[in-house]
Design an enzyme around this catalytic site. Structure first.
Site, PDB file in Angstrom:
ATOM      1  N   LEU A 252      11.012   5.994  -6.666  1.00  0.00           N
ATOM      2  CA  LEU A 252       9.785   6.127  -5.868  1.00  0.00           C
ATOM      3  C   LEU A 252       9.734   5.016  -4.829  1.00  0.00           C
ATOM      4  CD1 LEU A 252       6.981   6.993  -8.454  1.00  0.00           C
ATOM      5  CD2 LEU A 252       8.470   8.502  -7.179  1.00  0.00           C
ATOM      6  N   SER A 253       9.307   5.379  -3.626  1.00  0.00           N
ATOM      7  CA  SER A 253       9.188   4.411  -2.533  1.00  0.00           C
ATOM      8  C   SER A 253       8.180   4.951  -1.534  1.00  0.00           C
ATOM      9  CB  SER A 253      10.550   4.240  -1.851  1.00  0.00           C
ATOM     10  OG  SER A 253      10.384   3.630  -0.579  1.00  0.00           O
TER      11      SER A 253
ATOM     12  N   GLU B 106      11.842  -4.036 -10.193  1.00  0.00           N
ATOM     13  CA  GLU B 106      13.305  -4.144 -10.130  1.00  0.00           C
ATOM     14  C   GLU B 106      13.889  -3.204  -9.077  1.00  0.00           C
ATOM     15  OE1 GLU B 106      14.822  -3.571 -14.071  1.00  0.00           O
ATOM     16  OE2 GLU B 106      14.149  -5.552 -14.734  1.00  0.00           O
TER      17      GLU B 106
ATOM     18  N   GLY C 136       0.812  -1.216   0.000  1.00  0.00           N
ATOM     19  CA  GLY C 136       0.000   0.000   0.000  1.00  0.00           C
ATOM     20  C   GLY C 136       0.841   1.260   0.000  1.00  0.00           C
TER      21      GLY C 136
ATOM     22  N   HIS D 179       4.215   1.631  -8.076  1.00  0.00           N
ATOM     23  CA  HIS D 179       3.268   0.512  -7.973  1.00  0.00           C
ATOM     24  C   HIS D 179       2.364   0.470  -9.212  1.00  0.00           C
ATOM     25  CE1 HIS D 179       3.862   1.303  -3.494  1.00  0.00           C
ATOM     26  NE2 HIS D 179       4.184   0.042  -3.597  1.00  0.00           N
TER      27      HIS D 179
HETATM   28  P1  AMP Z   1       6.045  -2.440  -1.687  1.00  0.00           P
HETATM   29  O1  AMP Z   1       4.680  -1.871  -1.537  1.00  0.00           O
HETATM   30  O2  AMP Z   1       7.145  -1.502  -1.335  1.00  0.00           O
HETATM   31  O3  AMP Z   1       6.187  -3.804  -1.051  1.00  0.00           O
HETATM   32  O4  AMP Z   1       6.243  -2.695  -3.247  1.00  0.00           O
HETATM   33  C1  AMP Z   1       5.341  -3.476  -3.971  1.00  0.00           C
HETATM   34  C2  AMP Z   1       5.901  -3.741  -5.345  1.00  0.00           C
HETATM   35  O5  AMP Z   1       6.113  -2.497  -6.022  1.00  0.00           O
HETATM   36  C3  AMP Z   1       7.266  -4.452  -5.317  1.00  0.00           C
HETATM   37  O6  AMP Z   1       7.294  -5.408  -6.366  1.00  0.00           O
HETATM   38  C4  AMP Z   1       8.231  -3.331  -5.570  1.00  0.00           C
HETATM   39  O7  AMP Z   1       9.443  -3.745  -6.162  1.00  0.00           O
HETATM   40  C5  AMP Z   1       7.428  -2.459  -6.524  1.00  0.00           C
HETATM   41  N1  AMP Z   1       7.942  -1.082  -6.523  1.00  0.00           N
HETATM   42  C6  AMP Z   1       8.062  -0.264  -5.449  1.00  0.00           C
HETATM   43  N2  AMP Z   1       8.613   0.914  -5.813  1.00  0.00           N
HETATM   44  C7  AMP Z   1       8.863   0.826  -7.141  1.00  0.00           C
HETATM   45  C8  AMP Z   1       9.445   1.708  -8.107  1.00  0.00           C
HETATM   46  N3  AMP Z   1       9.898   2.917  -7.796  1.00  0.00           N
HETATM   47  N4  AMP Z   1       9.535   1.286  -9.389  1.00  0.00           N
HETATM   48  C9  AMP Z   1       9.098   0.044  -9.734  1.00  0.00           C
HETATM   49  N5  AMP Z   1       8.546  -0.833  -8.882  1.00  0.00           N
HETATM   50  C10 AMP Z   1       8.434  -0.458  -7.601  1.00  0.00           C
END
Ligand code: AMP
Length: 291
Positions: free
Chosen positions: A186-187, A150, A31, A37
């Site tokens: 992005l994070s 990635e 989320g 995402h």
């Molecule tokens: P998370 O919500 O952080 O567990 O991420 C969920 C999915 O989104 C994972 O497969 C992450 O690698 C992907 N994801 C998160 N940030 C990015 C980004 N900046 N670019 C591409 N994929 C992302």
């Protein structure tokens, strides 16, 4: 978009998976959704997925007690709106009890090489927790494909290993890193950054990119290039660098001076204040005297 909050709701909504005529994709997230995402949804569509499931679950088993599980950003209503606009078919948003019942008692231990070192050095619990939740989500949704970013490159390879080891019938597809205009990946954790930390943060990527260019035509030993990158990141205002390492893209074995030409990744994790950022850059390793 339909929303399922329990496993039985999920199973009543899913198209009869035993017929498997509709190509289904799973995008697993924690989320606090952002364009990174949402780009996974585009990748699913490019893979001809007709039915897209997104899950939102902040998975406690991948957090150590001293980490940010309690404070991890949760913004359900905003996420629902974003997923509605992205036109996905099903949002699965289970409660903690739904995933881990009070008598839950199974663990997965990732012994493979890809799950050692890098992020596992400072987060030894992490990939076992990821493997457990991803296994459960895959078994609950039974998609044809599942898309992972990635951005979390080591995680992507761990998940590929996991599904191969356990014969889970799904294709794991990687999706490119989405960045802010200034290069910061992005994070969801970028929300933690103060204004001054946010100004410093893009230097992780710019430094990795510069080091990657040097490594493609190396004039110094690999360690020297990497050490200079670490110093640069610290000088920019990062508090500490967990690691910067050059690894083969395929299996994460270390790239050394003798490594034959291969696709490689320069991977890093570093702290600004209390926020841990990770990033990585693809490069072509050609060895020495090949430029
Ligand atoms: P998370 O919500 O952080 O567990 O991420 C969920 C999915 O989104 C994972 O497969 C992450 O690698 C992907 N994801 C998160 N940030 C990015 C980004 N900046 N670019 C591409 N994929 C992302």
């Amino acid at each position: 978009m339909q929303i399922a909050r329990t496993l039985s709701e999920l199973q009543s909504i899913l198209p009869p998976w035993h017929q498997r005529k509709t190509k289904t994709a799973l995008i697993a997230t924690m989320g606090a959704l952002h364009a990174g995402h949402l780009s996974l949804i585009h990748t699913a569509r490019k893979q001809q997925a007709e039915y897209i499931i997104t899950s939102i679950f902040v998975n406690p088993t991948q957090f150590a007690p001293n980490e940010d599980f309690a404070n991890y950003p949760r913004q359900e209503q905003q996420d629902i709106t974003a997923l509605q606009s992205a036109n996905i078919d099903l949002l699965y948003i289970p409660t903690q009890n739904e995933i881990y019942s009070p008598d839950f008692g199974t663990a997965i231990k990732m012994h493979s090489y890809v799950a050692q070192g890098l992020c596992a050095t400072t987060r030894p619990h992490f990939f076992d927790g990821v493997a457990l939740i991803v296994t459960k989500l895959l078994l609950q949704t039974m998609p044809h494909i599942a898309i992972f970013g990635e951005k979390d490159y080591q995680q992507l390879l761990v998940i590929k290993r996991l599904v191969a080891d356990l014969d889970i019938p799904v294709k794991i597809v990687g999706s490119p890193i989405i960045r802010e205009p200034d290069g910061l990946a992005l994070s969801s954790r970028n929300q933690y950054l103060s204004t001054s930390e946010r100004n410093i943060a893009p230097q992780l990527y710019s430094t990795l990119k510069q080091a990657a260019r040097q490594l493609e035509a190396p004039k110094q030993p690999i360690e020297q290039i990497i050490n200079a990158a670490k110093q640069k990141i610290l000088a920019a205002g990062f508090g500490s660098v967990d690691y910067i390492e050059l690894r083969k893209a395929h299996d994460l074995y270390p790239v050394t001076a003798d490594t034959p030409s291969c696709s490689a990744r320069l991977l890093a994790a570093a702290y600004i204040g209390k926020t841990r950022l990770i990033d990585n850059v693809a490069l072509k390793w050609k060895g020495y005297n090949n430029g």
